[in-house]
Design a protein around this motif. Structure first.
Motif, mmCIF file in Angstrom:
data_model
loop_
_atom_site.group_PDB
_atom_site.id
_atom_site.type_symbol
_atom_site.label_atom_id
_atom_site.label_comp_id
_atom_site.label_asym_id
_atom_site.label_seq_id
_atom_site.Cartn_x
_atom_site.Cartn_y
_atom_site.Cartn_z
ATOM 1 N N ILE A 118 7.108 0.599 -4.280
ATOM 2 C CA ILE A 118 6.497 1.413 -3.221
ATOM 3 C C ILE A 118 7.625 1.994 -2.384
ATOM 4 O O ILE A 118 8.574 1.280 -2.019
ATOM 5 C CB ILE A 118 5.567 0.561 -2.331
ATOM 6 N N TYR A 144 -2.924 -2.918 2.821
ATOM 7 C CA TYR A 144 -1.857 -2.325 1.982
ATOM 8 C C TYR A 144 -0.635 -3.246 1.952
ATOM 9 O O TYR A 144 -0.136 -3.597 0.879
ATOM 10 C CB TYR A 144 -1.547 -0.945 2.547
ATOM 11 N N THR A 152 -2.171 8.671 -2.105
ATOM 12 C CA THR A 152 -3.278 8.138 -2.921
ATOM 13 C C THR A 152 -4.644 8.689 -2.533
ATOM 14 O O THR A 152 -5.672 8.135 -2.922
ATOM 15 C CB THR A 152 -3.319 6.589 -2.768
ATOM 16 N N LEU A 172 -3.244 7.078 2.267
ATOM 17 C CA LEU A 172 -3.132 5.664 1.879
ATOM 18 C C LEU A 172 -4.443 5.101 1.327
ATOM 19 O O LEU A 172 -4.462 4.040 0.699
ATOM 20 C CB LEU A 172 -2.708 4.862 3.129
ATOM 21 N N PHE A 190 -5.039 3.388 -2.177
ATOM 22 C CA PHE A 190 -4.118 2.333 -2.626
ATOM 23 C C PHE A 190 -4.840 1.097 -3.148
ATOM 24 O O PHE A 190 -4.494 0.573 -4.210
ATOM 25 C CB PHE A 190 -3.163 1.952 -1.484
ATOM 26 N N ILE A 227 4.309 6.553 -0.316
ATOM 27 C CA ILE A 227 3.298 6.731 0.739
ATOM 28 C C ILE A 227 3.987 7.508 1.856
ATOM 29 O O ILE A 227 4.817 6.952 2.589
ATOM 30 C CB ILE A 227 2.763 5.361 1.252
#
Ligand SMILES: [Zn+2]
Length: 304
Positions: free
Chosen positions: A120, A135, A71, A105, A108, A97
């Motif tokens: 995910i 997260y 991301t 990350l 996110f 991820i």
């Protein structure tokens, strides 16, 4: 007069021959590159290595699914969101991820509020950062299916498109220079004659581990270069096994890490791999129809 006409005829024939040769040369391109004309929105598989500065965010669309690998970092959140919106994306079917560093990350938190995330796929690594805690909390709160991927897993995206996990293995690697990098999710996408390897931030230790198990299945048409072209990665035996026709480095312009390393660029050049870089070329788009593929850059010239 008569001799002039003859000369014109000769020149005309010469030009015709030249254009025929050029045309034939274009058709015989070793990369089977499609012309932009042949490329339509209906290409069954596209991979976009997004220009999100120093970090990774890669969009895969195929089999009716939207897959996002990483991301990007926190400062480029808005860029990522507006890119996905410009693609008219509302749902991300699989968010992968590769590992929990901020440059993978960081975006996110912006995604989770604005897009439906169905699943995910995580490397199963734990860190103590606030970013990582947020997260996990957000994923739980939104009740997003959470899958820990490991070597041998395979995701069938439909329409003959497969995404295979080559690493991390079980148990996770420990005692390396960067365990988080060396347990990155490494993926191989296949569709017809085309394949692409996504190396995350895998360093030499993880590359060696993959080589041990998958040496015969690693050869790929295109490589998303590991760890932003750092000299910790793209080890010679790994590169020789992947032997990509083209490689894409996701990297920020004038980044603090001096990625990509000149010695690594030389390594790709020596192997005659065409290198694309998001810092110089913007978003790099690979359109694949199973037989042929084409790579388009947003801006700039080919990197040497
Ligand atoms: Zn990274």
């Amino acid at each position: 007069m008569g001799s002039n006409r003859t000369n014109f005829r000769v020149i005309g024939l010469f030009l015709l021959l030249i254009s025929m040769l050029l045309f034939a040369g274009g058709c015989n391109n070793k990369n089977n590159v499609l012309s932009a004309k042949q490329l339509t929105d209906n290409t069954p598989l596209t991979v976009k290595v997004l220009d999100v500065g120093q970090g990774d965010a890669i969009l895969i669309r195929g089999g009716g699914q939207v897959i996002l690998i990483d991301t990007g970092d926190v400062p480029d959140r808005d860029k990522l969101v507006s890119f996905l919106k410009s693609e008219k994306i509302t749902t991300i079917d699989k968010l992968i991820i590769t590992h929990p560093h901020a440059d993978h990350l960081g975006g996110f938190a912006a995604l989770v509020g604005q897009f439906a995330i169905k699943q995910i796929i995580d490397s199963g690594q734990i860190t103590t950062t606030a970013l990582f805690r947020q997260y996990l909390t957000a994923a739980q709160k939104k009740q997003i299916a959470f899958t820990v991927a490991s070597e041998g897993d395979q995701f069938d995206l439909g329409s003959g498109i497969l995404l295979r996990v080559l690493a991390p293995g079980k148990p996770l690697l420990t005692g390396t220079d960067s365990d988080l990098n060396n347990n990155s999710i490494v993926l191989r996408l296949t569709f017809g004659k085309f394949s692409m390897l996504f190396a995350g931030d895998a360093e030499q230790v993880e590359e060696t581990q993959i080589l041990k198990k998958y040496s015969r299945e690693m050869k790929s048409t295109v490589l998303k270069v590991g760890h932003h072209g750092s000299r910790t990665s793209s080890s010679l035996p790994f590169l020789a096994a992947v032997a990509p026709e083209a490689a894409v480095i996701s990297v920020g312009l004038n980044n603090d890490y001096h990625h990509p390393h000149p010695s690594i660029l030389k390594r790709y050049e020596k192997q005659k791999t065409t290198v694309f870089r998001t810092d110089l070329h913007g978003t790099v788009t690979i359109a694949i129809n199973g037989e042929n593929y084409t790579i388009m850059r947003e801006k700039g010239e080919n990197a040497k």
